[in-house]
Design an enzyme around this catalytic site. Structure first.
Site, short mmCIF file in Angstrom:
data_model
loop_
_atom_site.label_atom_id
_atom_site.label_comp_id
_atom_site.label_asym_id
_atom_site.label_seq_id
_atom_site.Cartn_x
_atom_site.Cartn_y
_atom_site.Cartn_z
N THR A 60 0.84 -1.19 0.00
CA THR A 60 0.00 0.00 0.00
C THR A 60 0.88 1.25 0.00
OG1 THR A 60 -1.93 1.03 1.03
CG2 THR A 60 -0.31 0.09 2.53
N LYS A 64 3.74 1.39 -3.69
CA LYS A 64 3.23 0.63 -4.84
C LYS A 64 4.13 0.76 -6.08
CE LYS A 64 -1.59 0.50 -3.44
NZ LYS A 64 -2.98 0.58 -3.86
N ASN A 85 0.49 -4.01 -6.11
CA ASN A 85 -0.10 -4.07 -4.78
C ASN A 85 -0.15 -5.49 -4.22
OD1 ASN A 85 -2.38 -4.73 -6.56
ND2 ASN A 85 -3.62 -4.61 -4.71
N GLY A 124 -5.59 12.80 -8.29
CA GLY A 124 -4.38 12.22 -7.73
C GLY A 124 -3.61 11.44 -8.78
N GLY A 226 -14.49 2.93 -1.13
CA GLY A 226 -13.59 1.92 -1.68
C GLY A 226 -13.64 0.56 -1.03
#
Length: 243
Positions: A60, A64, A85, A124, A226
């Site tokens: 995480t 990554k 991941n 992002g 998520g």
């Protein structure tokens, strides 16, 4: 000997993975345990994999992308995405990197999609956002990255006007803004231009209702956190480790 699985990251005491897999191992009475490997620097990975009982790792923030040079092999999809991941420790102790984020995202997004969604904004530009871009490509949805420091082919937050928001019906938050404990934070987009035709998807799962999602709901947009993506990517990781 117990098989050990774990999570690589920094400041990961909040981790979903540890709770999820520990519960799974208890439920299934499997001779496995799951640990958090909270690394100050990615170089510390070498110490982690010295333990021959480790069979697989999740990765995480913020590793990554940084983990890739430490791997022996890359699955073709992880190579295309440019982020990992999941790490499988092979029988010869070599490390192979995979990406299950894109799978979790695709499968959790599908129920929210409609024919009006042709363009997306990805807020992002970190490792998670790369997997999201790959997933959207697979779904035939064009996308643009939005960054605080935009590079070529990216937008800045100041560029987000009414026309852009109206034409991009799917907006995905891949930033950490709004994560517990800073739950009042949110990405700085013009929420007033959202409509009931928009979908706001937040990769954050704690809290389960982020300020980003609430602001979207006020405008009638459909929203998702998520959590389902995390569950799906975790199950895919388990499959990768055991094939």
């Amino acid at each position: 000997m117990k098989k050990i699985y774990g999570l690589l990251g920094r400041n990961i005491s909040y981790s979903f993975s540890k709770g999820y897999f520990s519960e799974k191992f208890n439920r299934e009475n499997s001779n496995c345990e799951y640990s958090n490997f909270d690394l100050t620097e990615i170089e510390e990975l070498k110490q982690v994999i010295n333990n021959s009982n480790i069979r697989g790792l999740n990765v995480t923030i913020p590793y990554k992308e940084a983990v890739i040079p430490y791997l022996d092999n890359l699955d073709p999809i992880a190579k295309k995405i440019g982020a990992v991941n999941v790490i499988k420790i092979e029988k010869d102790q070599s490390l192979t990197g995979y990406n299950s984020d894109y799978y979790g995202f695709i499968e959790s997004l599908k129920p929210l999609l409609s024919k009006t969604i042709k363009k997306a904004l990805i807020l992002g530009t970190g490792g998670a956002s790369k997997a999201i871009g790959y997933a959207l490509q697979k779904l035939g949805i064009s996308y643009t990255f939005v960054s605080r420091n935009p590079e070529f082919n990216e937008m800045g937050y100041n560029d987000l006007n009414e026309d852009i928001i109206r034409s991009h019906k799917l907006i995905i938050n891949c930033t950490p803004l709004g994560t517990h404990p800073n739950i009042d934070d949110y990405p700085d987009i013009p929420y007033e231009h959202l409509t009931e035709n928009h979908v706001l998807y937040d990769l954050i799962y704690n809290p389960d209702q982020t300020t980003f999602m609430k602001k979207g709901q006020k405008q009638g947009a459909r929203t998702s956190n998520g959590l389902q993506m995390l569950i799906l990517q975790a199950e895919k990781a388990w499959e990768i480790w055991n094939t």
